[in-house]
Design an enzyme around this catalytic site. Structure first.
Site, mmCIF file in Angstrom:
data_model
loop_
_atom_site.group_PDB
_atom_site.id
_atom_site.type_symbol
_atom_site.label_atom_id
_atom_site.label_comp_id
_atom_site.label_asym_id
_atom_site.label_seq_id
_atom_site.Cartn_x
_atom_site.Cartn_y
_atom_site.Cartn_z
ATOM 1 N N ARG A 232 -2.369 11.604 12.707
ATOM 2 C CA ARG A 232 -3.101 10.566 13.422
ATOM 3 C C ARG A 232 -2.109 9.488 13.857
ATOM 4 O O ARG A 232 -1.111 9.231 13.180
ATOM 5 C CB ARG A 232 -4.173 9.924 12.525
ATOM 6 C CG ARG A 232 -5.368 10.821 12.245
ATOM 7 C CD ARG A 232 -6.285 10.928 13.453
ATOM 8 N NE ARG A 232 -7.502 11.661 13.136
ATOM 9 C CZ ARG A 232 -7.639 12.977 13.224
ATOM 10 N NH1 ARG A 232 -6.618 13.704 13.630
ATOM 11 N NH2 ARG A 232 -8.784 13.556 12.917
ATOM 12 N N GLU A 261 -5.139 5.331 21.048
ATOM 13 C CA GLU A 261 -5.475 6.316 22.095
ATOM 14 C C GLU A 261 -6.671 5.864 22.924
ATOM 15 O O GLU A 261 -7.608 5.276 22.384
ATOM 16 C CB GLU A 261 -5.781 7.669 21.432
ATOM 17 C CG GLU A 261 -4.583 8.270 20.721
ATOM 18 C CD GLU A 261 -4.931 9.543 19.963
ATOM 19 O OE1 GLU A 261 -6.073 10.039 20.086
ATOM 20 O OE2 GLU A 261 -4.069 10.048 19.239
ATOM 21 N N HIS A 279 -3.166 14.305 22.507
ATOM 22 C CA HIS A 279 -3.972 14.686 21.332
ATOM 23 C C HIS A 279 -4.674 16.029 21.571
ATOM 24 O O HIS A 279 -5.898 16.118 21.618
ATOM 25 C CB HIS A 279 -4.993 13.601 20.995
ATOM 26 C CG HIS A 279 -5.471 13.678 19.565
ATOM 27 N ND1 HIS A 279 -5.904 12.586 18.865
ATOM 28 C CD2 HIS A 279 -5.590 14.738 18.711
ATOM 29 C CE1 HIS A 279 -6.271 12.959 17.628
ATOM 30 N NE2 HIS A 279 -6.075 14.264 17.529
#
Length: 313
Positions: A232, A261, A279
């Site tokens: 993450r 993000e 991602h």
């Protein structure tokens, strides 16, 4: 089950959306302009929430839904779900482990190769016509590099097995040493970073692992080291990472995740020592469908009073 209200927290996957729509009374939360009044109107009909890495079920949402019975996450990570609140309220929680392990591990190896062998830059070199003016510069060998892994869970082990095929010595850091694992264990992330060429972040995001990769770790990895993050974004202190890459105190980075993000630090865009992905660790057609089937399967099991497939709470 068509009368059971299911709240989908944000857009995730069209196949998942279709499957939920077929089976339940699906509410698409992101399309609602006034969320407070919507929740007040539908609080007695929504019995399930489907979330992912972007949006889940925080304490406020849980409090607003008194009939909520289950939160099913379209991800392995659970950092967008208030697990303590779910336990307190007797709400079940599920996620999608195992089905995405292989894809994420594949991508981690891909990032290692992309950074060390400069695959993306080489591609641009050919497309721009520069090859006609001379050969591309030499890059760095991957085979035999020392790979250190933060978090030796399902994904970490899968990365290790793949790296072993490239004759890479493996070491790891986790909260406790795993006696059944043959790899070298380091009791701190700094020690791990100081003893590897490539540092892979593959642990769960918790309060303890937030910024687990900080300036000290980055400096220990050093100007020839490479950081790979398939965990993450908040695992890494992003401003420190950016400055280390810009100043070449860190050799390179392959990043599939970012701290805020979809915002990505613009300072990274012009660097040739970093590979940036949006991602997509689990982003294959096959895996996303398997994840969706697991989300739906958990919901169907719960509302049929059957055992959950992948229970967390």
């Amino acid at each position: 089950m068509e009368s059971i209200g299911v709240l989908m927290a944000c857009p995730m996957n069209s196949y998942l959306e279709q499957q939920l729509d077929k089976r339940f009374n699906l509410f698409r939360f992101w399309t609602v302009p006034d969320k407070s009044s919507f929740l007040a109107t539908h609080k007695d009909s929504i019995r399930a929430v489907v979330g992912n890495v972007a949006a889940g079920a925080d304490a406020e949402l849980i409090e607003a839904l008194p009939k909520l019975e289950i939160v099913s996450s379209f991800s392995v990570g659970l950092d967008k779900i208030d697990l303590a609140k779910c336990k307190e309220n007797g709400i079940r929680v599920t996620n999608t482990p195992d089905v995405l392990t292989e894809d994420v591990a594949d991508l981690a190896i891909g990032l290692m190769l992309a950074v060390l062998r400069k695959l993306c830059e080489s591609d641009r070199y050919v497309r721009s016509g520069k090859w006609k003016k001379g050969d591309y510069k030499l890059t760095t060998k991957f085979t035999g590099k020392r790979v250190g892994i933060i978090g030796l869970g399902r994904i970490g082990v899968a990365v290790a097995k793949r790296a072993e095929a490239f004759s890479c010595p493996i070491s790891y850091y986790s909260r406790t040493e795993k006696p059944e694992i043959k790899y070298k264990y380091y009791p701190s992330v700094v020690e791990l970073a100081a003893n590897c060429d490539i540092l892979v972040v593959a642990c769960a995001l918790t309060a303890e692992t937030c910024h687990i990769v900080n300036r000290e770790v980055i400096d220990a990895l050093g100007p020839k080291g490479v950081l790979i993050n398939v965990g993450r974004g908040p695992h890494v202190d992003e401003p420190e990472l950016v400055s280390a890459l810009v100043e070449r105190r860190l050799g390179g980075a392959g990043l599939d995740v970012f701290e805020h993000e979809p915002e990505v630090p613009e300072e990274l865009f012009g660097l040739d020592n970093v590979v940036l992905l949006p991602h997509v660790g689990s982003g294959t057609v096959e895996t996303r469908q398997a994840m969706a089937d697991l989300v739906v399967g958990n919901l169907e099991a719960h509302f049929s009073n059957k055992p959950l497939i992948t229970p967390v709470v």
